[in-house]
Write an enzyme that holds these catalytic residues in place. Structure first.
Site, short mmCIF file in Angstrom:
data_model
loop_
_atom_site.label_atom_id
_atom_site.label_comp_id
_atom_site.label_asym_id
_atom_site.label_seq_id
_atom_site.Cartn_x
_atom_site.Cartn_y
_atom_site.Cartn_z
N ASN A 13 -24.21 0.01 -75.00
CA ASN A 13 -23.79 0.67 -73.67
C ASN A 13 -23.84 2.87 -73.64
OD1 ASN A 13 -23.37 1.40 -71.20
ND2 ASN A 13 -22.84 -0.70 -70.47
N ASP A 69 -13.75 -3.01 -74.96
CA ASP A 69 -14.51 -4.58 -74.18
C ASP A 69 -13.76 -5.03 -72.87
OD1 ASP A 69 -15.65 -6.50 -74.17
OD2 ASP A 69 -14.54 -8.32 -75.30
N GLY A 145 -23.73 -3.01 -65.24
CA GLY A 145 -23.34 -4.34 -65.60
C GLY A 145 -23.29 -4.59 -64.25
N PHE A 146 -21.98 -4.88 -64.09
CA PHE A 146 -20.97 -5.56 -62.42
C PHE A 146 -21.03 -4.67 -61.55
CE2 PHE A 146 -20.59 -9.55 -65.05
CZ PHE A 146 -22.22 -10.50 -63.99
N ASP A 147 -20.95 -3.34 -61.79
CA ASP A 147 -20.79 -2.48 -61.12
C ASP A 147 -21.50 -2.30 -59.68
OD1 ASP A 147 -19.29 -1.73 -62.83
OD2 ASP A 147 -20.43 0.79 -63.73
N ARG A 173 -11.48 0.86 -67.40
CA ARG A 173 -12.42 1.76 -68.19
C ARG A 173 -10.62 3.32 -68.47
NH1 ARG A 173 -17.00 1.36 -68.34
NH2 ARG A 173 -16.59 -0.68 -69.25
#
Length: 189
Positions: A13, A69, A145-147, A173
């Site tokens: 990613n 992760d 992603g789920f952003d 993160r």
């Protein structure tokens, strides 16, 4: 004493790498993107997943490695998808999560990250967490992603409505990577 060498960041990613690299450059830490999927084991813990993946990649590269992760933990769904976030993103995606939460008032969730650093001397894990809410629609084009469905506490924007620098002021993160940087800057000297 460690040389100010390069840390290989293992991820397929590029967005994840860019978020870390933005912070690393400000702290004179050199990262190299290794475009490879982390080797995921089935585990209920982000820490187990990154520790396993980092040790495998260290055995291949024999140089400092960093593996991340992250998981989205939704309160009303008993922490689902948690460490299975990547699989759920690929199969249900944002629309599927919104469908699961249809009609549910409790939209509290959090993102959590585990970062594993490994070199020839140590293996160390750093974690970060951000609380927020799953909104009822998809907003924004930044991020991944789920952003587009997650609004961190203290903001009215989804992560997908933020540029990297703004997201890094809130993100799980970034919190984990800041802990890593605090450690690493001292460790390498």
């Amino acid at each position: 004493m460690l040389k100010n060498g390069v840390i290989k960041v293992i991820t397929s990613n590029k967005h994840k790498f860019d978020e870390l690299d933005e912070m690393a450059k400000r702290n004179n830490v050199n990262l190299e993107w290794i475009n490879a999927p982390k080797l995921e084991i089935q585990a209920d813990s982000l820490e187990e997943i990154v520790r396993y993946s980092a040790s495998i990649f260290y055995s291949i590269f024999k140089s400092p490695i960093l593996v991340d992760d992250s998981g989205l933990f939704i309160e009303e769904l008993n922490g689902f998808p948690g460490p299975y976030t990547n699989f759920v993103k690929r199969t249900l995606d944002n629309k599927g999560i919104l469908k699961l939460l249809s009609g549910i008032k409790n939209r509290k969730a959090y993102f959590e990250t585990a970062l594993c650093y490994i070199d020839d001397k140590i293996t160390k894990i750093f974690s970060g967490k951000v609380n927020g809410t799953i909104i009822s629609d998809i907003r924004g084009t930044e991020g991944f992603g789920f952003d587009p469905i997650f609004v961190p506490n203290g903001s009215f924007k989804t992560f997908a409505e933020m540029k990297i620098e703004e997201k890094n002021t809130y993100s799980h993160r970034a919190a984990a990577f800041k802990k890593f940087l605090d450690f690493y800057i001292t460790y390498r000297s």
